[in-house]
Design an enzyme around this catalytic site. Structure first.
Site, PDB file in Angstrom:
ATOM      1  N   HIS A  46       1.495   0.096 -10.205  1.00  0.00           N
ATOM      2  CA  HIS A  46       2.111  -0.848  -9.262  1.00  0.00           C
ATOM      3  C   HIS A  46       1.011  -1.526  -8.450  1.00  0.00           C
ATOM      4  CE1 HIS A  46       1.509   2.760  -6.901  1.00  0.00           C
ATOM      5  NE2 HIS A  46       1.823   2.142  -5.780  1.00  0.00           N
ATOM      6  N   ASP A  70      -4.176   0.659  -3.064  1.00  0.00           N
ATOM      7  CA  ASP A  70      -4.928   1.863  -3.463  1.00  0.00           C
ATOM      8  C   ASP A  70      -4.908   2.095  -4.975  1.00  0.00           C
ATOM      9  OD1 ASP A  70      -2.162   2.391  -2.894  1.00  0.00           O
ATOM     10  OD2 ASP A  70      -2.550   4.543  -2.986  1.00  0.00           O
ATOM     11  N   HIS A  71      -4.172   1.263  -5.712  1.00  0.00           N
ATOM     12  CA  HIS A  71      -4.107   1.420  -7.168  1.00  0.00           C
ATOM     13  C   HIS A  71      -4.758   0.246  -7.911  1.00  0.00           C
ATOM     14  CE1 HIS A  71      -1.207   4.856  -7.081  1.00  0.00           C
ATOM     15  NE2 HIS A  71      -1.135   4.396  -5.846  1.00  0.00           N
TER      16      HIS A  71
END
Ligand SMILES: [Zn+2]
Ligand SMILES: [Zn+2]
Length: 300
Positions: free
Chosen positions: A63, A67-68
């Site tokens: 997603h 932080d990804h």
């Protein structure tokens, strides 16, 4: 069986700490290098782990929370400078194409061919020996869980071949495909000299609320890597931010009858004693471990 290798490049959550970087996992199988999420600093984690950035073949984005994904522009720039010569296949939930248009507008000068695929439910890539699957999860924005599925494979039993005095022949390849053949005038039945090697299922649930569809998707996985951002004493916060607690992850592993659960995406609030997450999860699901940055495991 050819082994699958998994390296945890980042096991923290939204704020990186001294010990934990943002989420990224690198799965290697034969010529495939599958990067799952790419938090900020992921490319440096590759270097620290002694891994080659150019081995990446596919990027799976769960997603579009910072932080990804904030490591993507830097990684693309580095790949470009390293002369990455393949087409990088990128998979993510709805919105991924639009977000990549924005990254391209940053004009940071990367020149590598990208193919962007928006995926939601089911198999989205498949070869004769493995498949990649996705399934939407509830996290407030379009989000996917992913599964790497190594298929069951027919293997020849060398002892039986020897016992039946079957000589080496190009036809052995056909036997391994389940076909009966005639070698030097002798009929050889595939089922007599082969066995079924069970495949492996590795599932990844990063940032999600609990739900019955998640359990169905990870059913009987050999390995479930699952976020456990909070303890159940912080369940209200978990609900508010649409995350799982350690106990949610353990209940998921138990209900889906997985073999091994690895917790990740750890909140800095537990940095001093992250084992609290394990203690909570183990009360529900014994075969649980907690990931640390640079942990690496081989699945045979
Ligand atoms: Zn996250
Ligand atoms: Zn998130």
């Amino acid at each position: 069986m050819e082994s699958v290798n998994l390296t945890f490049l980042g096991t923290g959550n939204s704020i990186p700490t001294k010990l934990r970087n943002h989420t990224a996992l690198f799965l290697r199988y034969r010529d495939e290098g599958i990067l799952i999420d790419c938090g900020e600093g992921t490319q440096r984690q590759f270097s620290v782990a002694g891994l080659s950035h150019c081995k990446i073949t596919r990027l799976l984005i769960t997603h579009w929370h910072g932080d990804h994904i904030l490591g993507i522009p830097g990684l693309l720039q580095t790949l470009s400078q390293l002369g990455y010569s393949k087409t990088l296949h990128i998979y993510g939930p709805t919105g991924t194409k639009r977000f990549f248009t924005l990254i391209e507008q940053l004009n940071i000068g990367f020149k590598i061919p990208l193919e962007i695929h928006e995926v939601s439910s089911g198999v989205f890539f498949e070869t004769s020996d493995f498949a990649l699957l996705s399934d939407p999860v509830e996290h407030g924005i379009p989000s996917n869980a992913y599964t790497f599925l190594l298929k069951d494979r027919l293997r020849l039993d060398k002892t039986k071949l020897k016992k039946l005095k079957i000589p080496s022949s190009p036809l052995l390849k056909e036997l391994a495909q389940g076909k009966d053949v005639v070698i030097e005038g002798k009929k050889v039945l595939s089922k007599k000299v082969s066995f079924l090697e069970k495949g492996k299922k590795l599932s990844f649930v990063l940032d999600s609320l609990p739900g019955p569809s998640v359990a169905t998707f990870v059913k009987r996985a050999d390995l479930l890597v699952c976020e456990a951002t909070y303890l159940s004493e912080d369940a209200e916060k978990a609900q508010e931010h649409k995350h799982l607690t350690a106990s949610d992850a353990a209940h998921l592993a138990k209900s889906a009858k997985v073999k091994h659960l690895i917790l990740t995406h750890v909140s800095p609030r537990y940095e001093r004693d992250p084992q609290v997450l394990i203690r909570e999860a183990k009360k529900i699901f014994k075969t649980t471990t907690l990931a640390s940055d640079f942990d690496s495991l081989t699945i045979n």
